[in-house]
Design a protein around this motif. Structure first.
Motif, PDB file in Angstrom:
ATOM      1  N   GLU A 185       2.194  13.086  -2.234  1.00 26.68           N
ATOM      2  CA  GLU A 185       3.453  12.349  -3.465  1.00 26.68           C
ATOM      3  C   GLU A 185       2.406  10.472  -3.288  1.00 26.68           C
ATOM      4  N   PHE A 186       3.443   9.162  -4.363  1.00 26.77           N
ATOM      5  CA  PHE A 186       3.320   8.719  -3.815  1.00 26.77           C
ATOM      6  C   PHE A 186       4.205   7.771  -4.158  1.00 26.77           C
ATOM      7  N   PRO A 187       4.167   7.600  -2.180  1.00 24.45           N
ATOM      8  CA  PRO A 187       5.804   6.816  -1.755  1.00 24.45           C
ATOM      9  C   PRO A 187       5.466   5.560  -1.785  1.00 24.45           C
ATOM     10  N   GLY A 188       5.183   4.976  -2.654  1.00 28.72           N
ATOM     11  CA  GLY A 188       5.497   3.143  -3.324  1.00 28.72           C
ATOM     12  C   GLY A 188       4.717   2.908  -1.515  1.00 28.72           C
ATOM     13  N   ASP A 189       5.509   2.034  -0.893  1.00 27.68           N
ATOM     14  CA  ASP A 189       4.227   0.349   0.160  1.00 27.68           C
ATOM     15  C   ASP A 189       4.804   0.847   1.243  1.00 27.68           C
ATOM     16  N   GLU A 190       4.752   2.006   1.908  1.00 26.76           N
ATOM     17  CA  GLU A 190       4.935   2.222   2.893  1.00 26.76           C
ATOM     18  C   GLU A 190       3.898   2.780   3.398  1.00 26.76           C
ATOM     19  N   LYS A 191       2.817   3.051   3.180  1.00 28.23           N
ATOM     20  CA  LYS A 191       1.960   3.360   4.320  1.00 28.23           C
ATOM     21  C   LYS A 191       1.135   2.385   4.936  1.00 28.23           C
ATOM     22  N   PHE A 192       1.180   0.854   4.239  1.00 25.44           N
ATOM     23  CA  PHE A 192       0.369  -0.510   4.906  1.00 25.44           C
ATOM     24  C   PHE A 192       1.443  -0.108   6.777  1.00 25.44           C
ATOM     25  N   ASP A 193       3.083  -0.811   6.278  1.00 24.28           N
ATOM     26  CA  ASP A 193       3.696  -1.009   7.448  1.00 24.28           C
ATOM     27  C   ASP A 193       3.571   0.304   8.454  1.00 24.28           C
ATOM     28  N   ARG A 194       3.521   1.271   7.666  1.00 26.22           N
ATOM     29  CA  ARG A 194       3.757   2.329   8.594  1.00 26.22           C
ATOM     30  C   ARG A 194       2.779   3.155   9.116  1.00 26.22           C
ATOM     31  N   MET A 195       1.530   2.096   9.329  1.00 21.98           N
ATOM     32  CA  MET A 195       0.442   3.040   9.986  1.00 21.98           C
ATOM     33  C   MET A 195       0.161   1.280  10.709  1.00 21.98           C
ATOM     34  N   SER A 196       1.083   0.929  11.341  1.00 23.86           N
ATOM     35  CA  SER A 196       0.883  -0.208  12.329  1.00 23.86           C
ATOM     36  C   SER A 196       0.005  -0.094  13.675  1.00 23.86           C
ATOM     37  N   ALA A 197      -0.948   0.178  14.164  1.00 24.61           N
ATOM     38  CA  ALA A 197      -1.943   0.592  15.088  1.00 24.61           C
ATOM     39  C   ALA A 197      -2.629  -0.867  15.299  1.00 24.61           C
ATOM     40  N   PRO A 198      -3.010  -1.170  15.696  1.00 21.26           N
ATOM     41  CA  PRO A 198      -3.639  -2.686  16.090  1.00 21.26           C
ATOM     42  C   PRO A 198      -4.728  -2.311  15.722  1.00 21.26           C
ATOM     43  N   ARG A 199      -5.108  -3.372  14.513  1.00 21.12           N
ATOM     44  CA  ARG A 199      -6.443  -3.824  13.991  1.00 21.12           C
ATOM     45  C   ARG A 199      -7.409  -3.776  15.391  1.00 21.12           C
ATOM     46  N   ARG A 200      -8.298  -3.132  15.374  1.00 21.54           N
ATOM     47  CA  ARG A 200      -9.375  -3.160  15.640  1.00 21.54           C
ATOM     48  C   ARG A 200     -10.745  -3.307  15.401  1.00 21.54           C
ATOM     49  N   VAL A 201     -11.254  -4.254  14.824  1.00 22.47           N
ATOM     50  CA  VAL A 201     -13.007  -4.594  14.403  1.00 22.47           C
ATOM     51  C   VAL A 201     -13.844  -4.377  14.395  1.00 22.47           C
ATOM     52  N   VAL A 202     -14.530  -3.577  13.197  1.00 15.27           N
ATOM     53  CA  VAL A 202     -15.929  -3.039  14.286  1.00 15.27           C
ATOM     54  C   VAL A 202     -16.895  -4.362  13.589  1.00 15.27           C
ATOM     55  N   SER A 203     -16.641  -5.297  12.935  1.00 17.39           N
ATOM     56  CA  SER A 203     -17.703  -5.831  12.414  1.00 17.39           C
ATOM     57  C   SER A 203     -17.683  -6.987  12.142  1.00 17.39           C
ATOM     58  N   PRO A 204     -18.094  -8.032  12.393  1.00 12.94           N
ATOM     59  CA  PRO A 204     -17.355  -9.861  12.453  1.00 12.94           C
ATOM     60  C   PRO A 204     -17.607  -9.778  10.934  1.00 12.94           C
ATOM     61  N   SER A 205     -17.815  -8.858   9.838  1.00 15.78           N
ATOM     62  CA  SER A 205     -16.963  -8.804   8.325  1.00 15.78           C
ATOM     63  C   SER A 205     -15.831  -7.855   8.378  1.00 15.78           C
ATOM     64  N   ALA A 206     -14.924  -8.116   8.161  1.00 17.03           N
ATOM     65  CA  ALA A 206     -13.986  -7.062   8.444  1.00 17.03           C
ATOM     66  C   ALA A 206     -13.650  -7.313   6.888  1.00 17.03           C
ATOM     67  N   PHE A 207     -12.488  -5.633   6.195  1.00 15.69           N
ATOM     68  CA  PHE A 207     -12.370  -5.319   4.944  1.00 15.69           C
ATOM     69  C   PHE A 207     -10.331  -5.722   5.406  1.00 15.69           C
ATOM     70  N   LEU A 208      -9.878  -5.693   4.669  1.00 15.17           N
ATOM     71  CA  LEU A 208      -8.207  -6.414   4.361  1.00 15.17           C
ATOM     72  C   LEU A 208      -8.634  -5.452   3.323  1.00 15.17           C
ATOM     73  N   THR A 209      -7.320  -5.028   2.936  1.00 13.31           N
ATOM     74  CA  THR A 209      -6.841  -4.720   1.562  1.00 13.31           C
ATOM     75  C   THR A 209      -5.650  -5.287   1.126  1.00 13.31           C
ATOM     76  N   VAL A 210      -5.481  -6.092  -0.017  1.00 20.76           N
ATOM     77  CA  VAL A 210      -4.042  -6.958  -0.527  1.00 20.76           C
ATOM     78  C   VAL A 210      -3.863  -6.004  -1.839  1.00 20.76           C
ATOM     79  N   GLN A 211      -4.021  -5.782  -2.048  1.00 20.49           N
ATOM     80  CA  GLN A 211      -3.922  -4.588  -3.101  1.00 20.49           C
ATOM     81  C   GLN A 211      -4.341  -3.072  -3.780  1.00 20.49           C
TER      82      GLN A 211
END
Ligand code: SAH
Ligand code: SF4
Ligand code: F3S
Length: 449
Positions: free
Chosen positions: A136-162
């Motif tokens: 399904e495409f449940p809208g924008d829930e995914k980002f809000d509900r994937m709430s585990a803390p971000r742990r960086v793997v590299s000094p250059s990090a990806f951040l999805t904004v769109q």
């Protein structure tokens, strides 16, 4: 052999940076749930393939991998161990239940907008042994509900904004696999950026299938564009570098071009896919821009930021492409001058308008056109890198290299640089004097911190 005390998972990622980002988020949520990662499929209680549907080759690879994983699952079963196999990503979205028909060993099929349901769905498979398809495409829930803390793997990090795409280029599956365009609100992006920086990121790469179509909610409630988002992020302490990818020429507005001249953290690099140098082909691809408009954007961005390095994507052998039209692409490349680029043979994708067009170009013609285009692009890349010889450039070191004492980083122009250092310099930006330039990388000597 001893059984691991916690559950372990094996995760393989195909495709673009957005999939890499999603895999990182899945990793974080699995870690929070007590899973640990393993590099051996045979040890994994959970196997996830995060897949790509963009070209036929990428999609077919998934099925050959699944065949091997099924054998592994059978072998583990004989030892009394269960294995859950999950297919996520764009093949999951595009093919859904067909995946479990083609490979019945698959337990879970989850589309890119439903990863927040991963823990719950894994538990359901474990309890009921049912096969689950969640696309399904449940809208924008995914980002809000994937709430585990971000742990960086590299000094250059990806951040999805769109995410998603409303452009519907006639060759492309993305609008069907990722759904409609959606932009995350500024406040959420700022929070995630701060988390990433606190965890060690020095560079953020803002991601979106159409990242410059970004139009998220700003602090005042009105919507802001990508340029404004970049300016807000540039205010965060500790963030040295900002990049964004991938952009569409149609959305390259004046404010974003101006930001390249004004925001010091915004790196002088632009990946701006054009696909073809022929206006007739661009129209058939439904690209919504002409070559003249593309050249005009390039001129304006070079006025704003004269040292900008350019990158692009090209498709050769789109249905109906003539030899002259293929030549037009070479002329455009020669006129613009790219620091790097990606080029592909057109691959007909099920369900896309171009796949049912007549006049498909034979594979050997595509190969010949691709070879010529790649030869030109490679020459340009080599030449671009050679211009750095003797210069001292700031390099953000991202990881250790293969040789003892060697580290690998990137210049502002995204060139890969190898250099040797005494201590650990991962995460530091140092001046490097370039001593060697190859097509795909530079080598140099560290000159200063
Ligand atoms: N959103 C981005 C790119 C998405 S896909 C954009 O609009 O530019 C990345 C690249 O894959 C595309 O730019 C295109 O060059 C290539 N691509 C997409 N569909 C393809 C297909 N059916 N065959 C060959 N290449 C394709
Ligand atoms: Fe695909 Fe075109 Fe959208 Fe890019 S803009 S993701 S190529 S449909
Ligand atoms: Fe592939 Fe999906 Fe990215 S099709 S390129 S993984 S958006």
């Amino acid at each position: 052999m001893q059984r691991p005390s916690t559950k372990s998972y094996f995760l393989k990622t195909f495709g673009c940076q957005m999939n890499v980002y999603d895999s990182e988020r899945m990793t974080e949520s699995l870690t929070r749930d007590g899973y640990s990662e393993t590099a051996e499929i045979a040890d994994a209680d959970l196997v996830i393939l995060n897949t790509c549907h963009i070209r036929e080759k990428a999609a077919e690879k998934v099925y050959s991998d699944l065949g091997r994983i099924r054998d592994m699952k059978d072998a583990r079963k004989r030892d009394g161990k269960d294995t859950v196999i999950a297919v996520t990503g764009c093949v999951a979205q595009a093919e859904g239940r067909e995946i479990t028909t083609r490979q019945p060993a698959v337990d879970l099929v989850i589309g890119p907008q439903s990863y927040h349901r991963l823990p719950e769905l894994i538990a359901r498979v474990g309890n009921t042994r049912e096969r689950i398809v969640e696309t399904e495409f449940p809208g924008d829930e995914k980002f809000d509900r994937m709430s585990a803390p971000r742990r960086v793997v590299s000094p250059s990090a990806f951040l999805t904004v769109q995410e998603g795409c409303d452009k519907f280029c006639t060759f492309c599956v993305v609008p069907y696999t990722r759904g409609a365009e959606f932009s995350r609100p500024l406040a959420k992006i700022e929070n995630e950026a701060r988390e990433l920086i606190a965890a060690g990121a020095r560079e953020l790469v803002l991601l979106g299938q159409n990242v410059n179509a970004y139009h998220g909610e700003g602090h005042s409630g009105r919507s802001i564009g990508l340029a404004e988002l970049i300016r807000r992020l540039a205010d965060i302490d500790g963030l040295e570098r900002i990049r964004y990818t991938t952009s569409h020429p149609r959305d390259m507005d004046d404010d974003l071009i101006a930001a390249h001249g004004e925001v010091p953290q915004l790196m002088p690099f632009l990946h701006l896919p054009i696909q073809s140098g022929s206006d007739r082909m661009l129209a058939a691809m439904n690209r919504k821009h002409k070559t003249g408009e593309y050249i005009d954007i390039i001129d304006r961005i070079r006025s704003a930021r004269p040292d900008i390095a350019l990158s692009s994507d090209f498709i050769v052998g789109f249905p109906g492409e003539t030899a002259d039209e293929a030549e037009d692409t070479l002329k455009l490349v020669a006129a613009v001058g790219f620091a790097q680029a990606y080029s592909f043979k057109y691959s007909p994708r099920p369900g896309t308008p171009a796949s049912s067009l007549g006049d498909q170009v034979p594979d050997e013609v595509k190969s010949e056109r691709l070879q010529r285009l790649q030869a030109l692009l490679e020459d340009q890349q080599t030449e671009f890198n050679q211009r750095s010889l003797g210069a001292t450039v700031p390099v953000l070191f991202e990881r250790k290299g293969r040789q003892p004492g060697e580290f690998v980083g990137r210049t502002p122009h995204l060139q890969l640089v190898h250099a040797v250092a005494d201590g650990d310099i991962v995460g530091r930006t140092m001046g490097v004097t370039v001593t060697e330039a190859r097509r795909a990388s530079l080598s140099g000597v560290i000159a200063s911190a």
